[in-house]
Structures are given as C-alpha cells and as structure tokens.
Write a protein that holds these residues in place. Structure first.
Motif, PDB file in Angstrom:
ATOM      1  N   THR A 160       0.817  -1.219   0.000  1.00 46.49           N
ATOM      2  CA  THR A 160       0.000   0.000   0.000  1.00 46.49           C
ATOM      3  C   THR A 160       0.847   1.263   0.000  1.00 46.49           C
ATOM      4  OG1 THR A 160      -0.077  -0.041   2.415  1.00 46.49           O
ATOM      5  CG2 THR A 160      -1.866  -1.134   1.240  1.00 46.49           C
ATOM      6  N   SER A 186      -1.390  -9.643  -2.405  1.00 41.57           N
ATOM      7  CA  SER A 186      -1.402  -8.566  -1.430  1.00 41.57           C
ATOM      8  C   SER A 186      -0.477  -8.928  -0.269  1.00 41.57           C
ATOM      9  CB  SER A 186      -2.817  -8.335  -0.909  1.00 41.57           C
ATOM     10  OG  SER A 186      -2.786  -7.385   0.134  1.00 41.57           O
ATOM     11  N   VAL A 188      -0.075  -6.880   2.310  1.00 36.79           N
ATOM     12  CA  VAL A 188      -0.450  -5.964   3.382  1.00 36.79           C
ATOM     13  C   VAL A 188      -0.405  -6.655   4.745  1.00 36.79           C
ATOM     14  CG1 VAL A 188      -2.244  -4.446   4.262  1.00 36.79           C
ATOM     15  CG2 VAL A 188      -1.878  -4.654   1.810  1.00 36.79           C
ATOM     16  N   TRP A 202      -8.155  -6.899   6.408  1.00 36.57           N
ATOM     17  CA  TRP A 202      -7.850  -5.688   5.649  1.00 36.57           C
ATOM     18  C   TRP A 202      -7.032  -6.018   4.403  1.00 36.57           C
ATOM     19  CZ3 TRP A 202      -3.592  -2.273   4.672  1.00 36.57           C
ATOM     20  CH2 TRP A 202      -4.003  -1.004   4.225  1.00 36.57           C
ATOM     21  N   HIS A 206      -7.874  -5.057   0.598  1.00 32.56           N
ATOM     22  CA  HIS A 206      -6.890  -4.389  -0.252  1.00 32.56           C
ATOM     23  C   HIS A 206      -6.695  -5.160  -1.556  1.00 32.56           C
ATOM     24  CE1 HIS A 206      -3.189  -2.556  -1.657  1.00 32.56           C
ATOM     25  NE2 HIS A 206      -2.610  -3.738  -1.636  1.00 32.56           N
ATOM     26  N   SER A 209      -9.632  -4.479  -3.848  1.00 39.56           N
ATOM     27  CA  SER A 209      -9.591  -3.155  -4.453  1.00 39.56           C
ATOM     28  C   SER A 209      -8.503  -3.056  -5.508  1.00 39.56           C
ATOM     29  CB  SER A 209      -9.420  -2.123  -3.341  1.00 39.56           C
ATOM     30  OG  SER A 209      -8.258  -1.464  -3.389  1.00 39.56           O
ATOM     31  N   THR A 210      -7.357  -3.706  -5.269  1.00 42.67           N
ATOM     32  CA  THR A 210      -6.279  -3.730  -6.257  1.00 42.67           C
ATOM     33  C   THR A 210      -6.710  -4.492  -7.493  1.00 42.67           C
ATOM     34  OG1 THR A 210      -4.645  -3.672  -4.486  1.00 42.67           O
ATOM     35  CG2 THR A 210      -3.864  -4.368  -6.649  1.00 42.67           C
TER      36      THR A 210
END
Length: 298
Positions: A160, A186, A188, A202, A206, A209-210
């Motif tokens: 991020t 991800s 994250v 989360w 993420h 959304s990516t």
C-alpha cells in the motif's frame, strides 16, 4: 524491448541468457526484443592502459572473452535480435549500468550468485549493486534456471506504500504484452501495519480493491486474479502460495529508493530468498525508457 544481459563464463551467465530468452520469446511479437549480451572486464581498456604489461594483459582478457561471447551468442536461437559486447569498467555492475545507458535499455538481466541453492536466489555483489542503484528494472534468474517453453503467468506482489501503482502498471502491461494471466499478491498482512488490527481481513479488502483497479487497466487484454499471502514470516507466506516453474514475479522498490531508482527493501529481500522463480524488481515510480511502450513493461 531492449535487454542488457550480464554474461559471465559460468552457469550464472547461462542462466541470465536463459531468462532473457524466456522474456523475449514470450512477447506477442518476439521480433521486438533486442538482446545486448554484455561481458564486463574489470580495469581499463587496452588503449587506456597505464603500462605495456597492463595493455597486453587486458588484450589477452578481451581475446579470451571473445571466445566465450561467441558461445554465448550461439545459445540464442536464429532469428532473434542479439549482439555481443565486451566492455571495460571498474566493476561488472558499473559496466552493466553504463551499457544500460549507452544502449537505452529497458531491462538488465543477471543470474544469481553461483553458490546459490538450486532454484533459489543468493544475491551476489553484482546483483546487489544493481538492486540498489539501477534506473531500469532488474531481472534475476534463480540458480539452476532453465527457460520454459513459454511464460504462463506474471505475479505482482503489491503493498500500500507510495510507488505500488507503478508496479501494478508494469505488471499489467507486461502480462498483456504476453497474453498471459496476471496474479496479484497482497502483502499488506505482512507489513505489520499498526493502523489495522485485523490485518488479514484488511489485506483481503486491499487485494479486492487492487484487483478492481488492475482489471480496469487490463481492458480485457488478460485474466486477473488476486490472492493474499499470510504467514508467520514473509518466507513462510511465500511458501503457502502455488508457483509455476514458468512464471515471473514482479516487485517494487523500497520507499527509501530515489525516484526512478531501485532500492531493494527488507520485504523484497526476504521474498527473494524464498522465491523459486525469476524476479523482476521495478524502480520506484518507474518511467519506461521509451515512451512508445506505454505505462511500462519488461
């Protein structure tokens, strides 16, 4: 696409050539690829030598290298654009970076250190220098790498922090240029972000959304999927994922990197030790060498 390939007279050099060939042949139009096979001899060029004995020695090294470079060129299939170069520099990394600038290359390709375990990375001094200074993406071939018949997938590891969007753009464009699926990972959950108590949940948000942004960037040119790697350590998380021998992983640079320069961060460094497949490291806020490439690709 123009690739500078670091050639050495050992398996590391052959593995670098193998990766360059895999990347070239997988392009929708392989004729677009140009391979600059570069061998670096440390020290001054013979004409710049400080003494007669130094000049004779450098000439001997150049003649010996020429024999090796002819064998290296023979590894490239006929019909592919490839040239050999013998250059002199203070170090191999310095010479390769000078070649990148001279040839306006889009990518530099090197092999892992020769002492590395099979199908894993042990970063030597040359790769380490490139991974902390190169203005273009650096492709690393793991020890024992053999070129697959075709690259079947590109995986992009995304976080991020600032600069992640440029990594996504390079991955999307590179996958579309090869008509292969793109997988997004991800990381994250591994960032230990204190602002998110449930980092796993989360991370999935993420990733989703990516994925949505990546699909918009692909414009139906390839298939995009997303996954979340979680584990007690980055190495453990990487090992939970399934890897194809014929895929390539794309990662970004640390936030410590200067703009348009590579600086391998701690997360990427740990990934490097665990990955069994080639890795391409992208400079922070990467801008392609040739504007005609679009957002950027390798």
């Amino acid at each position: 696409m123009k690739y500078v390939v670091g050639c050495t007279e050992d398996k590391r050099g052959r593995e670098a050539i193998s990766l360059a060939l895999a990347l070239s042949k997988s392009l929708a139009d392989p004729a677009q690829a140009e391979l600059e096979l570069v061998h670096i001899i440390r020290g001054s060029a013979p004409e710049d030598a400080g003494s007669h004995s130094e000049r004779v020695y450098q000439e001997f090294l150049a003649q010996t290298a020429q024999t090796w470079m002819e064998r290296a060129l023979a590894l490239v299939p006929s019909g592919m654009n490839a040239r050999t170069h013998i250059r002199f520099a203070g170090s191999m990394a310095e010479g390769l970076l000078e070649a990148v600038s001279a040839f306006k290359a889009d990518l530099v390709v090197v092999g892992a250190a020769s002492a590395g375990p099979f199908r894993r990375f042990t970063v030597g001094s040359v790769a380490n220098a490139l991974l902390h200074s190169s203005p273009v993406p650096v492709a690393l071939a793991p020890s024992g790498y053999l070129p697959p018949r075709e690259i079947t997938r590109i995986t992009a590891a995304l976080g991020t922090r600032a600069g992640a969007d440029s990594v996504l753009e390079v991955a999307v464009d590179s996958a579309a240029a090869r008509h292969v699926p793109l997988r997004l990972i991800s990381l994250v959950a591994l960032d230990k972000d204190s602002h998110h108590g449930d980092s796993g949940q989360w991370a999935r948000a993420h990733a989703n959304s990516t994925l949505e942004r990546a699909i918009e960037g692909v414009h139906s040119r390839t298939v995009v999927t997303a996954d979340v790697a979680q584990g007690r350590s980055i190495e453990a998380a990487i090992e939970t994922l399934e890897w194809d021998d014929s895929e390539i992983v794309v990662i970004g640079s640390s936030r410590l990197a200067e703009r348009s320069r590579i600086f391998l961060g701690s997360t990427a460094n740990k990934m490097l030790r665990a990955l069994p497949v080639p890795m391409v490291v992208v400079p922070r806020f990467h801008v392609p060498a040739t504007a005609s490439q679009g957002p950027g690709r390798f």
